[in-house]
Design a protein around this motif. Structure first.
Motif, PDB file in Angstrom:
ATOM      1  N   LEU A 273       1.000  -1.679   0.495  1.00 17.52           N
ATOM      2  CA  LEU A 273      -0.072  -0.558   0.188  1.00 17.52           C
ATOM      3  C   LEU A 273       0.651   1.625  -0.084  1.00 17.52           C
ATOM      4  N   LYS A 274       2.503   1.300   0.317  1.00 15.29           N
ATOM      5  CA  LYS A 274       3.452   2.313   0.110  1.00 15.29           C
ATOM      6  C   LYS A 274       2.914   3.548  -1.105  1.00 15.29           C
TER       7      LYS A 274
ATOM      8  N   GLY B  45      -9.063   7.805   4.832  1.00 13.96           N
ATOM      9  CA  GLY B  45      -7.547   8.631   4.394  1.00 13.96           C
ATOM     10  C   GLY B  45      -7.587   9.222   3.479  1.00 13.96           C
TER      11      GLY B  45
ATOM     12  N   TYR C 114      -7.415  -2.637   6.660  1.00 16.86           N
ATOM     13  CA  TYR C 114      -7.806  -2.006   5.193  1.00 16.86           C
ATOM     14  C   TYR C 114      -8.591  -2.179   3.958  1.00 16.86           C
TER      15      TYR C 114
ATOM     16  N   GLN D 126       0.878   3.338  -3.323  1.00 15.39           N
ATOM     17  CA  GLN D 126      -0.828   3.605  -3.508  1.00 15.39           C
ATOM     18  C   GLN D 126      -1.524   4.542  -2.565  1.00 15.39           C
ATOM     19  N   GLU D 127      -0.954   5.552  -2.480  1.00 18.50           N
ATOM     20  CA  GLU D 127      -0.748   6.478  -1.826  1.00 18.50           C
ATOM     21  C   GLU D 127      -2.760   7.533  -1.862  1.00 18.50           C
TER      22      GLU D 127
ATOM     23  N   ASP E 192      -2.318   4.806   8.849  1.00 17.29           N
ATOM     24  CA  ASP E 192      -1.612   4.426  10.102  1.00 17.29           C
ATOM     25  C   ASP E 192      -2.143   5.413  10.853  1.00 17.29           C
TER      26      ASP E 192
ATOM     27  N   TYR F 252      -6.606   4.993   1.573  1.00 14.51           N
ATOM     28  CA  TYR F 252      -6.903   3.752   2.429  1.00 14.51           C
ATOM     29  C   TYR F 252      -7.458   3.838   3.085  1.00 14.51           C
TER      30      TYR F 252
ATOM     31  N   CYS G 183      -4.588   9.736   0.739  1.00 11.38           N
ATOM     32  CA  CYS G 183      -3.304   8.886   1.824  1.00 11.38           C
ATOM     33  C   CYS G 183      -3.865   7.505   2.131  1.00 11.38           C
ATOM     34  N   THR G 184      -2.702   6.908   2.970  1.00 11.91           N
ATOM     35  CA  THR G 184      -3.036   5.523   3.334  1.00 11.91           C
ATOM     36  C   THR G 184      -2.843   5.529   4.706  1.00 11.91           C
TER      37      THR G 184
END
Length: 424
Positions: A193-194, A238, A403, A196-197, A258, A201, A255-256
């Motif tokens: 996923l890093k 996200g 996710y 594909q931000e 976290d 997500y 963004c993804t």
């Protein structure tokens, strides 16, 4: 050692010398640079060793010194080949063995892994197999520097690694970061996923529960401490809202998400096992067999079945090596057969409670390995005609989430928090 090997391959003889002037003979040998060694005297006879080439040059020296010579022993490769010159199968076998050893020396047959704790040997061996660097890999196909980088990249808890090859042995030394290794599950951002931000997500709840704590590193939190959530609820979005100077929402930046989220949830636990069970009673009688294994194949010498009807077997393997780092894919096997009889028994109430406690302990240990903190457990055991049933609830604190792309609901991952065990 090297000089002895050279003498053996070139061939040498032990000779006996007697006659008029042996001292002059030895002086003549020295003047003509003819090497003799291990000289000894027995009465009037002298014994010494000399090379085949040197022996062929002795005739004029013997004539000048008035001495005589006789061969008492022949040693070396030339005499060995001459002695067995008619045994063609023997020489063919030697050639085949040497060729086979040379071929086997081009592959990896032993892997040593040192320094790992949280990362198991099986995990590293499976990784090596995926990278085509496992047992049986050709030496030229292994890039130690590249393999070091791939191990550090794949296993985040490993901060240092060294890969070296000696002979047919591949040695992997690693050092782990204990702080990273002890972190609970779910806190690490998935690698896929890093990159594909830009799609955005969210973090979704995997179970029903109550938020005990939440720390957001990236994203917009939609819940707070103490909130009750359902499975599939969005915990952290996200989508980052963008406002203008007047406070009006103008757009979203994706963004993804976290975060570290501690969720208090309750698992439903259920375990069933039959009252009747089979139990092994060992007689103490054992038998041993010996054999050879090549890869996954096993050859017993001689082949003979044990005299037991029911038995367990234990293999003790010793891998053959020619030196410290030159292992072969052949192992000597000592196989031990131990006899037992299988009897059918019925659990008493006390034994049933002990079995239920053992099953529960195993389940809790599996949860603990996943970073789940056990807060409370309430279970009880009940009995019917043929089975014991253990049921109850287990309250835990876990850091886990799902996710999903912005606006999607969580999918079923198979981890429902409910456990049902049944053994016959």
């Amino acid at each position: 050692m090297l000089l002895r090997l050279m003498k053996y391959f070139r061939g040498y003889v032990e000779v006996a010398l007697w006659g008029y002037a042996p001292e002059r003979f030895f002086n003549l040998c020295s003047n003509h640079d003819i090497l003799i060694w291990d000289l000894r005297q027995d009465g009037d006879v002298y014994y010494f060793y000399i090379s085949v080439d040197g022996f062929r040059c002795l005739k004029p020296l013997l004539r000048k010194s008035g001495t005589h010579i006789k061969i008492s022993k022949k040693s070396g490769v030339p005499f060995f080949f001459f002695r067995y010159r008619r045994r063609k199968i023997l020489f063919l076998s030697i050639f085949v063995c040497m060729a086979l050893l040379f071929a086997l020396s081009r592959f990896i047959w032993k892997i040593n892994i040192n320094g790992n704790d949280s990362v198991t040997d099986d995990s590293l061996l499976q990784f090596l197999e995926e990278k085509n660097s496992a047992y049986g890999t050709h030496i030229s196909d292994i890039d130690c520097t590249k393999l070091e980088e791939e191990i550090r990249s794949c296993f985040k808890s490993i901060i240092w690694t060294s890969v070296k090859r000696e002979g047919t042995t591949l040695t992997i030394d690693v050092q782990e970061n204990l702080v990273v290794s002890s972190q609970p599950l779910g806190t690490q951002l998935p690698e896929e996923l890093k990159e594909q931000e830009q799609q955005g997500y969210d973090l979704l709840a995997l179970h029903d529960g109550t938020i005990e704590s939440i720390y957001v590193r990236k994203g917009t939190p939609l819940v707070a401490q103490g909130d009750a959530v359902k499975k599939g609820d969005v915990l952290v979005s996200g989508a980052l809202p963008i406002y203008d100077d007047s406070g009006t929402l103008t757009d979203y930046q994706y963004c993804t998400a976290d975060a570290d989220i501690q969720l208090k949830t309750t698992y439903t636990y259920q375990d069933r096992f039959a009252k009747k069970h089979k139990e092994r009673v060992y007689s103490g009688q054992t038998e041993h067999r010996y054999g050879v294994s090549f890869g996954d194949s096993y050859f017993q010498i001689p082949w003979k079945k044990p005299g037991f009807t029911q038995y367990t077997l234990l293999d003790t393997r010793t891998q053959i090596r020619l030196c410290d780092s030159f292992y072969l894919p052949v192992s000597l096997v000592r196989r031990t057969y131990e006899e037992y009889e299988e009897t059918q028994k019925i659990y008493t109430q006390k034994e049933a409670k002990a079995q239920a406690a053992a099953n529960l302990t195993e389940f809790l240990e599996n949860l603990a390995q996943k970073g789940v903190l056990i807060l409370e457990k309430r279970v009880m055991i009940s009995t019917d005609k043929n089975k014991y049933t253990v049921s109850g609830t287990i309250t835990v604190l876990e850091n886990t989430f799902q996710y999903a792309a912005n606006g999607q609901r969580a999918t079923d991952t198979g981890d429902e928090g409910n456990v049902e065990n049944e053994s016959e």
